[in-house]
Design a protein around this motif. Sequence first.
Motif, PDB file in Angstrom:
ATOM      1  N   ASN A 137      16.729 -44.975  13.829  1.00 39.30           N
ATOM      2  CA  ASN A 137      17.784 -45.718  13.861  1.00 39.30           C
ATOM      3  C   ASN A 137      17.937 -46.967  14.382  1.00 39.30           C
ATOM      4  OD1 ASN A 137      17.634 -44.163  10.713  1.00 39.30           O
ATOM      5  ND2 ASN A 137      19.242 -43.274  11.793  1.00 39.30           N
ATOM      6  N   ARG A 138      17.000 -47.719  15.756  1.00 38.87           N
ATOM      7  CA  ARG A 138      17.843 -48.308  16.505  1.00 38.87           C
ATOM      8  C   ARG A 138      16.396 -49.333  16.730  1.00 38.87           C
ATOM      9  NH1 ARG A 138      16.963 -47.167  22.034  1.00 38.87           N
ATOM     10  NH2 ARG A 138      16.704 -49.653  23.191  1.00 38.87           N
ATOM     11  N   VAL A 139      16.781 -50.944  16.892  1.00 43.78           N
ATOM     12  CA  VAL A 139      16.479 -51.460  16.723  1.00 43.78           C
ATOM     13  C   VAL A 139      15.945 -52.228  18.284  1.00 43.78           C
ATOM     14  CG1 VAL A 139      15.696 -54.014  16.903  1.00 43.78           C
ATOM     15  CG2 VAL A 139      16.584 -52.735  14.493  1.00 43.78           C
ATOM     16  N   VAL A 140      13.926 -51.941  18.202  1.00 46.85           N
ATOM     17  CA  VAL A 140      13.839 -52.305  19.850  1.00 46.85           C
ATOM     18  C   VAL A 140      13.214 -52.874  20.122  1.00 46.85           C
ATOM     19  CG1 VAL A 140      13.743 -49.734  19.981  1.00 46.85           C
ATOM     20  CG2 VAL A 140      11.458 -51.012  19.544  1.00 46.85           C
ATOM     21  N   ARG A 141      13.261 -53.628  19.136  1.00 47.46           N
ATOM     22  CA  ARG A 141      12.198 -55.194  19.508  1.00 47.46           C
ATOM     23  C   ARG A 141      12.165 -56.227  18.209  1.00 47.46           C
ATOM     24  NH1 ARG A 141       7.486 -51.844  19.757  1.00 47.46           N
ATOM     25  NH2 ARG A 141       6.104 -52.899  18.055  1.00 47.46           N
ATOM     26  N   LEU A 142      11.884 -57.095  17.941  1.00 37.17           N
ATOM     27  CA  LEU A 142      12.303 -58.694  17.062  1.00 37.17           C
ATOM     28  C   LEU A 142      10.726 -58.878  16.914  1.00 37.17           C
ATOM     29  CD1 LEU A 142      15.073 -60.403  16.953  1.00 37.17           C
ATOM     30  CD2 LEU A 142      14.762 -58.571  15.013  1.00 37.17           C
ATOM     31  N   THR A 143       9.854 -59.177  15.980  1.00 33.84           N
ATOM     32  CA  THR A 143       8.468 -59.711  15.791  1.00 33.84           C
ATOM     33  C   THR A 143       8.365 -60.819  15.048  1.00 33.84           C
ATOM     34  OG1 THR A 143       6.354 -58.602  15.823  1.00 33.84           O
ATOM     35  CG2 THR A 143       7.320 -57.775  14.683  1.00 33.84           C
ATOM     36  N   GLY A 144       7.352 -61.668  14.661  1.00 34.52           N
ATOM     37  CA  GLY A 144       7.152 -62.125  13.914  1.00 34.52           C
ATOM     38  C   GLY A 144       6.752 -63.440  13.800  1.00 34.52           C
ATOM     39  N   LEU A 145       6.550 -64.614  13.244  1.00 34.29           N
ATOM     40  CA  LEU A 145       5.637 -65.203  13.313  1.00 34.29           C
ATOM     41  C   LEU A 145       6.759 -66.852  13.653  1.00 34.29           C
ATOM     42  CD1 LEU A 145       3.346 -64.867  10.310  1.00 34.29           C
ATOM     43  CD2 LEU A 145       2.534 -64.012  11.862  1.00 34.29           C
ATOM     44  N   LYS A 146       5.566 -68.056  13.635  1.00 35.18           N
ATOM     45  CA  LYS A 146       6.228 -69.356  14.084  1.00 35.18           C
ATOM     46  C   LYS A 146       5.418 -70.548  13.547  1.00 35.18           C
ATOM     47  CE  LYS A 146       9.354 -68.190  17.541  1.00 35.18           C
ATOM     48  NZ  LYS A 146      10.216 -68.483  18.688  1.00 35.18           N
ATOM     49  N   ARG A 147       5.814 -71.098  12.486  1.00 36.66           N
ATOM     50  CA  ARG A 147       4.675 -72.675  12.955  1.00 36.66           C
ATOM     51  C   ARG A 147       5.511 -73.483  12.409  1.00 36.66           C
ATOM     52  NH1 ARG A 147       1.330 -73.497   6.742  1.00 36.66           N
ATOM     53  NH2 ARG A 147      -0.302 -74.855   7.470  1.00 36.66           N
ATOM     54  N   GLY A 148       4.403 -74.665  13.279  1.00 45.96           N
ATOM     55  CA  GLY A 148       5.535 -76.294  13.282  1.00 45.96           C
ATOM     56  C   GLY A 148       5.228 -76.547  11.612  1.00 45.96           C
ATOM     57  N   ILE A 149       7.021 -77.641  10.652  1.00 43.13           N
ATOM     58  CA  ILE A 149       6.840 -77.771   9.341  1.00 43.13           C
ATOM     59  C   ILE A 149       7.651 -78.647  10.072  1.00 43.13           C
ATOM     60  CG2 ILE A 149       6.127 -75.026   8.523  1.00 43.13           C
ATOM     61  CD1 ILE A 149       9.362 -75.921   8.353  1.00 43.13           C
ATOM     62  N   THR A 150       7.384 -79.517  10.449  1.00 47.40           N
ATOM     63  CA  THR A 150       7.896 -80.735  10.946  1.00 47.40           C
ATOM     64  C   THR A 150       7.841 -81.971   9.565  1.00 47.40           C
ATOM     65  OG1 THR A 150       7.770 -80.480  13.157  1.00 47.40           O
ATOM     66  CG2 THR A 150       8.133 -83.367  12.605  1.00 47.40           C
ATOM     67  N   PRO A 151       6.728 -81.800   8.786  1.00 50.53           N
ATOM     68  CA  PRO A 151       5.844 -83.231   7.795  1.00 50.53           C
ATOM     69  C   PRO A 151       7.015 -82.450   6.458  1.00 50.53           C
ATOM     70  CG  PRO A 151       4.139 -82.379   9.166  1.00 50.53           C
ATOM     71  CD  PRO A 151       5.155 -81.350   9.687  1.00 50.53           C
ATOM     72  N   ARG A 152       7.484 -81.366   6.764  1.00 54.00           N
ATOM     73  CA  ARG A 152       8.429 -81.117   5.539  1.00 54.00           C
ATOM     74  C   ARG A 152       9.829 -81.529   5.040  1.00 54.00           C
ATOM     75  NH1 ARG A 152       6.189 -75.066   3.889  1.00 54.00           N
ATOM     76  NH2 ARG A 152       4.071 -75.768   3.729  1.00 54.00           N
ATOM     77  N   HIS A 153      10.141 -81.891   6.510  1.00 57.23           N
ATOM     78  CA  HIS A 153      11.354 -82.379   6.828  1.00 57.23           C
ATOM     79  C   HIS A 153      11.415 -83.878   7.336  1.00 57.23           C
ATOM     80  CE1 HIS A 153      13.716 -78.060   6.759  1.00 57.23           C
ATOM     81  NE2 HIS A 153      11.994 -77.601   7.268  1.00 57.23           N
TER      82      HIS A 153
END
Length: 153
Positions: A137-153
């Motif tokens: 029941n314990r979080v030991v890591r966070l994992t994920g994805l990152k992507r540049g989206i500058t043109p959308r802003h």
Amino acid sequence: MKPTEPLPLFHSWPILDTGRHFDLGHLIDGDAVADFPAVDDAFLARHAIGRWECDLKGSRLTWSDAVYDLFGLPRGADLARAATVSQYCDQSRAAMERLRAYAIEHRRGFTLDAQIHATDGTLRWMRLIAAPVCAGNRVVRLTGLKRGITPRH
């Protein structure tokens, strides 16, 4: 329009409910990355999407090349979480830290569009998708994805 405080809960989704809520995790128009731990690295590279991971014991970061590129850091450079977090613009940093803490406490994933200062001084927008990795029941890591989206802003 500026986000209201506290952040709307729709930025956060339970890890057991990703099938229903992962529409928040779309990185590519019309192409959802619904199970990002299993996504092919070649697919990610073609779309300049980077993987990241933070081991909560010691806050050790692991990044793929695309994340180094997004932040403007040399590929393979040593990473210190405090230094990379300092690259987030104030409002984005506050939002990310609050969602991160909530993710760890409640075992939830989140999606956030955040603005960062690349090392060359340019302002960039990125989509950050995070999911907790649990041991019991314990979080030991966070994992994920990152992507540049500058043109959308």
